[in-house]
Structures are given as structure tokens and as C-alpha cells.
Motif scaffolding. Structure first.
Motif, PDB file in Angstrom:
ATOM      1  N   PRO A   1       0.831  -1.212   0.000  1.00  0.00           N
ATOM      2  CA  PRO A   1       0.000   0.000   0.000  1.00  0.00           C
ATOM      3  C   PRO A   1       0.864   1.260   0.000  1.00  0.00           C
ATOM      4  O   PRO A   1       2.027   1.251   0.426  1.00  0.00           O
TER       5      PRO A   1
ATOM      6  N   TRP B   1      -8.965   7.711  -2.954  1.00  0.00           N
ATOM      7  CA  TRP B   1      -8.224   6.458  -3.054  1.00  0.00           C
ATOM      8  C   TRP B   1      -9.151   5.248  -2.926  1.00  0.00           C
ATOM      9  O   TRP B   1     -10.112   5.276  -2.156  1.00  0.00           O
TER      10      TRP B   1
ATOM     11  N   GLU C   1      -8.193   1.515  -1.989  1.00  0.00           N
ATOM     12  CA  GLU C   1      -7.006   0.761  -1.600  1.00  0.00           C
ATOM     13  C   GLU C   1      -7.279  -0.686  -1.202  1.00  0.00           C
ATOM     14  O   GLU C   1      -6.429  -1.561  -1.421  1.00  0.00           O
ATOM     15  N   SER C   2      -8.415  -0.958  -0.596  1.00  0.00           N
ATOM     16  CA  SER C   2      -8.689  -2.323  -0.135  1.00  0.00           C
ATOM     17  C   SER C   2      -8.905  -3.242  -1.336  1.00  0.00           C
ATOM     18  O   SER C   2      -9.162  -2.786  -2.459  1.00  0.00           O
TER      19      SER C   2
ATOM     20  N   GLY D   1      -0.889  -0.623  -5.636  1.00  0.00           N
ATOM     21  CA  GLY D   1      -1.072  -0.093  -4.300  1.00  0.00           C
ATOM     22  C   GLY D   1      -2.449   0.481  -4.084  1.00  0.00           C
ATOM     23  O   GLY D   1      -3.025   0.374  -2.995  1.00  0.00           O
ATOM     24  N   ALA D   2      -3.008   1.091  -5.153  1.00  0.00           N
ATOM     25  CA  ALA D   2      -4.324   1.713  -5.039  1.00  0.00           C
ATOM     26  C   ALA D   2      -4.794   2.142  -6.414  1.00  0.00           C
ATOM     27  O   ALA D   2      -3.997   2.325  -7.345  1.00  0.00           O
TER      28      ALA D   2
ATOM     29  N   ARG E   1     -10.258  -2.235  -4.993  1.00  0.00           N
ATOM     30  CA  ARG E   1      -9.455  -2.451  -6.201  1.00  0.00           C
ATOM     31  C   ARG E   1     -10.196  -3.363  -7.182  1.00  0.00           C
ATOM     32  O   ARG E   1     -10.122  -3.178  -8.397  1.00  0.00           O
TER      33      ARG E   1
END
Length: 662
Positions: free
Chosen positions: A421, A442, A444-445, A539-540, A449
Motif C-alpha cells: 500500500p 483512493w 485501496e482495499s 497499491g491503489a 481495487r
């Protein structure tokens, strides 16, 4: 000055490794050192502390800011001073009785005899790229029976070669005669360190720019060079200890804790060296155009030319480079912004072209600041094709622009990234780079994603299935080059060779695409390789939201999009500076725009229906933001490899210039 100075007391701590007679002998020897930069200054000071009594040193340069990371005489207090003067003072501060001849004009072909006069040994401190004079000095040493030592700072280590009278000469080993300049540099580098211990430590190959005569260096490498070269000098001057003369050599890498002894009979003519050179040529061809920040570096180049040459590396959709430059004066230029030729569903309402214009304006601002100038712009007309008047003014108050170094290295990275991340610092710096013009959000999880990857895959399902984008793909994809100056190289798409071949065959005509899509699930492999694999491996995902992109009638506001493009370029360059990779996701925004506004971007009713569903999914993903105000989206993360093996480059500046006004 020499009052109270006692040679025996000053250098007596060396006794034990040498005897008293040998120390006295060292005091009677003269060493010639050409070049007092990265390694030459350290050579001089180390050998002076060893007790060498006489030197001839030559260097025409002055210390500047870029020398501070490695050069022995480089201090803030010595910036602008001649290197020979600074190092001579430092050497005499070690040994006031030193016999020191300085040649502030450097070594020239006609001054080589004077430079080598009385020398017992030559130590090479010349700049890596100064091959012509280096070859002449080594040839003169060989003719005069003078031993010569070269120690190269490679990464965090050194490679040492010693050339003895009557044995293999510099030219016999490196075989540079008749070779073009870039090949000579490559042969010199490979010949210095056949073992290549330093190569795995190089995190960014783009830093090696043979054409620009630049390469990375470390202070550890320079100091290790001085120690290794001085040890060779000691053995040669005292006539004891084994000297591994060329074609034998030695390399030590402190970072990797590795040492290698090499033996290359015939030097670069050895079969192993020929193979290594073949591999190295391919590697340098891959990186030759990745950081072309110095393609206009002539002393006679005008500042405007340098600024434009740097700014032309701004990103644009499918590498269309929708700008042309019309210089008006040394400090004014008109930028002509024009939409791509032919229909392009990706450039919805011209927004892609306006956004690219914004990235160019920010690149111009950064490049201008890099050259001590401020930049002001004014939009001449609000319809495409458009004119943007740009004025550059000298400004001594400007601080150095750190993003300038990343204009040429920034690129689209389509491969899977690391799953690590983004740190909170990464996200804060990226947010700050937007300057309040855009908001960054963002995803991110893993579920987030997955949601964005599915959106991108749905957009690919549309663009791979309609003739309107088929025509665009045929126009913008480059099948012949790994680095394309006006298109997108196919090898940069992240497809395996089989899928690339299948795509190449299908793009021959639209009916082939229809056949693959209808009967052989032709969209499956491209979406797996271009959407699902990289979309989850990052990462995101992110999206950027603007305040005032749409006018009252829903049409784009050109100034708002230009300013959004400027913020986007700062965001992207900041990511590059942080070592992060980025890939745009623009197709979902385009198809969702058409669906929201009821615009028929294709004749396919199926694709229009898919776009309606895509618009709904995108609206849910960006909520509570208004999807109309989302100007850009993409994915970001730490790359698995430091540099792309294929990328879009840019047209040379001369192809982007229009005739000067008047």
C-alpha cells in the motif's frame, strides 16, 4: 610554510607496512594525475598522505554544485574555484614540502610530453567520457615506458586495471580505434569491469545516459578507487608485490561484499567480452531514450529552445502530442493545441486534448523554472484548435524546481505493480502536489481495487468491441519499435507474445475482430492481461475531482481543464519522484460521459447499453463525488522493475516547431 615540518614524523605511521628506506623512496617519486574530479582529487590526497613527494596534476574545470556528492575538493566554499588550485592547496596542506606542478588548462594533445615529464607513474583521474585524451595519454605512457593505473568508481565499489610497459596496451585491451563515440564508451565500461559486480546494485538504469555524457556516482566508489589505485602505485614504485596487469583486472563491490579477479586475453576481442558487448548494446538501446532531459545541451542553444525541449515530454492520450510551438521572441511562444486527426471516442468533448494542454503548460512552467524563468499563459480562444500565448521572464527569485529531473523519465507503466500500500507520506505528498486544484480519492482495499478493476475491464469490453475505437487502435499502436516517438509501442501494453501476435493479426481488418469476439472470446485474454492482472496488483486506484470543469450547459470549460491538467502533471511527476508507477484509466470516464449525456459514440446498440451500465457503476464508485467532475482516474503503486522495457517517447523538438513569427 615548511618551518617545523618533518617528513619522517608526518608520514612515519606508514612504517611497518613500508620500511624507512621505502618511505624515503616514495618521497622521491613523481606521480602524474590527469583529472581532479570524481576520483582524481582523492588520488592526489591519498598519495600525498602515502608520502609521494612530487606530482604533476592537470584539470581545466571549476567546482560546481553537482560535484558535492563525491569530489574531494568540492565544498560550498570552493564552488566556482579551479580544481587544480583547490586540490593543490589541500595537498600542500598535507605536505608543505611537496613538489607540485599544476596544469590549469588540463591535458591537451600537444601538452602530453610536458605532463608526463619526469613522471614515474600515471594515475588516470579523467572524466569517464573523456576517451579521446585518455587514449592519447595511455598511448604516450606505453611509448615512454611509464606504468599507468586506472580505477573506475562503479556503484559502491571499484574496478582497477594496470597497464605495464611492454605488455598489453590500453588500445590493445579496449579496442576503441575506429568505433563510434557511443560504442567506445560502452567498450570502455565493459572492459573496465568484465565481471559486472556493480550491475545488480543499479536501481535506475535511466541514470546512465551515454549520449548525454552522464552517469551516477557515489562517494564510496570514489574513495575506494583512491585506496585501490594507491595500493597499485605503491607496489609499482617500490617494485614489490604482485601486480595483476591487463588483460587481468580486479573489481571489488562493497555493497554486495563481492570481489572478482578477471582475465580477458585480447581485451574486448575476447569471446566473453564480445558476447557481453552484444547484450549491453541491447540493454542500452532499451534505455537510450528514457531520460532525454539533455537532448538540447549545446552551449549555443537558446533558453527558449531548452525549455521547449524539456517541456515536450508532457503526457498526452495515446502519445498524440497535440501541440506545436511557434516561437514569437526569445521569451514568448505560441502553443497551438489541436485535436487528434480522425474520430477519437476517447477524446470526449475535446477534454483529452485540453487536459494534455494542461500537462504541457505545467511542464513549461517546470522547465522554465529549471532555467530561472517564470511562466505566464493566456488562452487565446476557447475552441479547438486553440492558441495559448506563453510568456517566459527571467526571475532570480525562483527556487530550483525538483520536478524538472522527472519530466523525461515519467511514463505510463501498464504492468502489475507490487501490492504494498501507499504510505501516508506518499498520499500526503501527492495530495499536496495538486495545489488545491483537484481532490484525490483512493481505492485501496481489495474489494475497492476489485471494483475499479471491473470498471476498467468493462470499458475494455466496449473499446475492444466497436469499430470506432478499432480505427483509433490501428492508428496509434506501433508494432515496430520498443520506444515510439509518436505512437504507443505494443510491447508496452503488458501483453504476452502470443496475445500480441493474435492482436496484430486481428487489427488487420475489422471482420477479424468481430470473428474473434463472437466465436473465440477474443476480448478475454486482453482484458485478463491489461485489466484484471494489473488492476488487482497495485497499491491503489485513484480518481481526481475538479471544482469547475463543466460549464452551465455541461460542456467543458477549457481554462478549468487546462488547470486540471497542470495539477495532474504535478501529481504524476511527484509520483515519479517518489518512485511510484502510474497508469491512467481514461476509457471508463469517456464511455460514462457519453452515456450520461445520451451521446451516440458508436453505432453499436450493445455497446451503448454497456456504457449505460458502466456509467452507473462509475457513479457508485466515485460517490459522493459528482462523476461529471471526475477529470482523471488511474492506478498507482511501487513498480516491480525500476524502468520500463518499452515506452512512448516524443518527437524531436524540430518536428514540433512551427516557423518563427516574422
Amino acid at each position: 610554510m615548511t618551518q617545523g615540518f618533518q617528513f619522517r614524523e608526518a608520514f612515519g605511521r606508514t612504517i611497518g607496512w613500508v620500511d624507512e628506506g621505502e618511505l624515503e623512496l616514495l618521497g622521491q617519486k613523481r606521480v602524474a594525475i590527469a583529472g581532479l574530479g570524481g576520483v582524481g582529487g582523492s588520488h592526489l590526497l591519498t598519495l600525498a598522505r602515502l608520502g609521494i613527494g612530487a606530482f604533476t596534476v592537470a584539470d581545466p574545470d571549476h567546482f560546481d554544485l553537482a560535484n558535492l556528492n563525491r569530489q574531494a575538493g568540492a565544498f560550498v566554499s570552493t564552488l566556482g574555484r579551479r580544481k587544480v588550485d583547490v586540490l593543490a592547496h589541500m595537498a600542500r596542506d598535507i605536505n608543505p614540502a611537496l613538489h607540485l606542478r599544476t596544469m590549469g588548462e588540463g591535458v591537451e594533445p600537444d601538452s602530453i610530453p610536458d605532463f608526463l615529464e619526469g613522471a614515474d607513474i600515471f594515475v588516470d583521474g579523467l572524466d569517464f567520457f573523456s576517451l579521446s585524451i585518455r587514449r592519447q595519454v595511455f598511448a604516450a605512457c606505453h611509448d615512454r615506458g611509464i606504468p599507468a593505473v586506472t580505477a573506475a568508481p562503479l556503484g559502491m565499489g571499484t574496478a582497477v586495471l594496470t597497464f605495464l610497459p611492454g605488455e598489453t596496451s590500453f588500445e590493445d585491451y579496449f579496442r576503441l580505434e575506429g568505433q563510434p563515440a557511443e560504442e567506445q564508451l560502452l567498450r570502455f565500461l565493459l572492459g573496465l569491469a568484465p565481471a559486472g559486480l556493480h550491475r545488480p546494485s543499479l536501481v535506475d538504469p535511466r541514470a546512465i545516459q551515454l549520449e548525454a555524457r552522464r552517469g551516477p556516482s557515489t562517494p564510496m566508489g570514489c574513495e575506494l578507487c583512491a585506496g585501490a589505485a594507491a595500493s597499485e602505485v605503491l607496489k609499482l614504485l617500490l617494485g614489490r608485490g604482485r601486480v595483476r596487469a591487463a588483460p587481468r583486472g580486479m573489481q571489488f563491490d562493497a555493497y554486495r561484499n563481492r570481489t572478482a579477479r578477471t582475465w580477458r586475453p585480447g581485451g574486448n576481442g575476447h569471446p566473453l567480452q564480445r558476447l557481453s558487448l552484444k547484450v549491453a548494446r541491447r540493454q542500452f538501446q532499451r534505455t537510450a531514450s528514457r531520460s532525454p532531459l539533455h537532448s538540447v545541451e549545446s552551449d549555443h542553444a537558446e533558453p527558449l529552445e531548452r525549455i521547449l525541449d524539456l517541456a515536450r515530454w508532457a503526457p498526452s492520450g495515446d502519445n498524440t502530442q497535440p501541440w506545436r510551438f511557434e516561437p514569437q521572441s526569445p521569451d514568448r511562444v505560441t502553443v497551438h493545441l489541436q485535436p487528434p486527426e480522425g474520430e477519437d471516442p476517447y477524446d470526449y468533448a475535446g477534454r483529452g486534448t485540453w487536459l494534455a494542454g494542461g500537462t504541457l503548460l505545467e511542464s513549461l512552467r517546470i522547465a522554465a523554472a529549471h532555467h530561472g524563468r517564470s511562466m505566464h499563459w493566456e488562452l487565446g480562444n476557447s475552441a479547438l484548435p486553440a492558441r495559448i500565448e506563453v510568456e517566459l521572464a527571467e526571475d532570480e527569485t525562483l527556487a530550483p524546481e525538483p520536478l524538472a529531473d522527472y519530466l523525461g523519465s515519467r511514463s505510463v507503466r501498464r504492468e502489475p505493480y507490487r501490492l504494498r500500500p501507499l504510505s501516508s507520506l506518499h498520499k500526503e505528498l501527492l495530495r499536496a502536489s495538486l495545489g488545491g486544484k483537484l481532490e484525490v480519492h483512493w481505492a485501496e482495499s481489495l474489494p475497492e481495487r476489485w471494483q475499479w478493476t471491473a470498471i476498467n475491464a468493462a470499458a475494455s469490453g466496449i473499446r475492444l468491441g466497436i469499430p470506432e475505437t478499432f480505427a483509433v487502435h490501428r492508428r496509434v499502436l506501433d508494432w515496430d519499435h520498443r520506444f515510439s516517438k509518436e505512437k504507443v509501442p505494443v510491447q508496452s501494453l503488458g501483453l504476452d507474445p502470443l496475445t500480441r501476435r493474435l492482436m496484430g493479426w486481428a487489427l488487420g481488418e475489422w471482420e477479424r475482430v468481430r470473428f474473434l469476439n463472437r466465436y473465440l472470446s477474443g476480448k478475454l485474454l486482453p482484458r485478463l492481461e491489461m485489466d484484471w492482472a494489473p488492476g488487482l496488483a497495485c497499491g491503489a486506484h485513484f480518481w481526481l475531482v475538479a471544482d469547475a470543469v463543466e460549464g452551465e450547459d455541461g460542456s467543458p470549460t477549457p481554462v478549468g481543464i487546462l488547470e486540471a491538467g497542470m495539477a495532474l502533471q504535478r501529481f504524476w511527476l511527484t509520483a515519479e519522484r517518489l518512485g511510484l508507477a502510474l497508469q491512467p484509466a481514461y476509457a471508463p470516464l469517456a464511455f460514462a460521459h457519453y452515456a450520461r449525456n445520451g451521446e451516440a459514440f458508436t453505432q453499436s446498440a450493445w455497446a451503448r447499453n454497456k456504457a449505460d451500465h458502466l456509467a452507473d457503476r462509475l457513479a457508485r464508485a466515485v460517490a459522493p463525488a459528482d462523476p461529471q467532475r471526475v477529470v482523471f482516474a488511474g492506478r498507482i503503486g511501487l513498480p516491480r522493475h525500476p524502468a520500463p522495457g518499452s515506452r512512448s517517447v516524443r518527437k524531436p523538438l524540430e518536428e514540433l516547431l512551427l516557423p518563427t513569427a516574422g
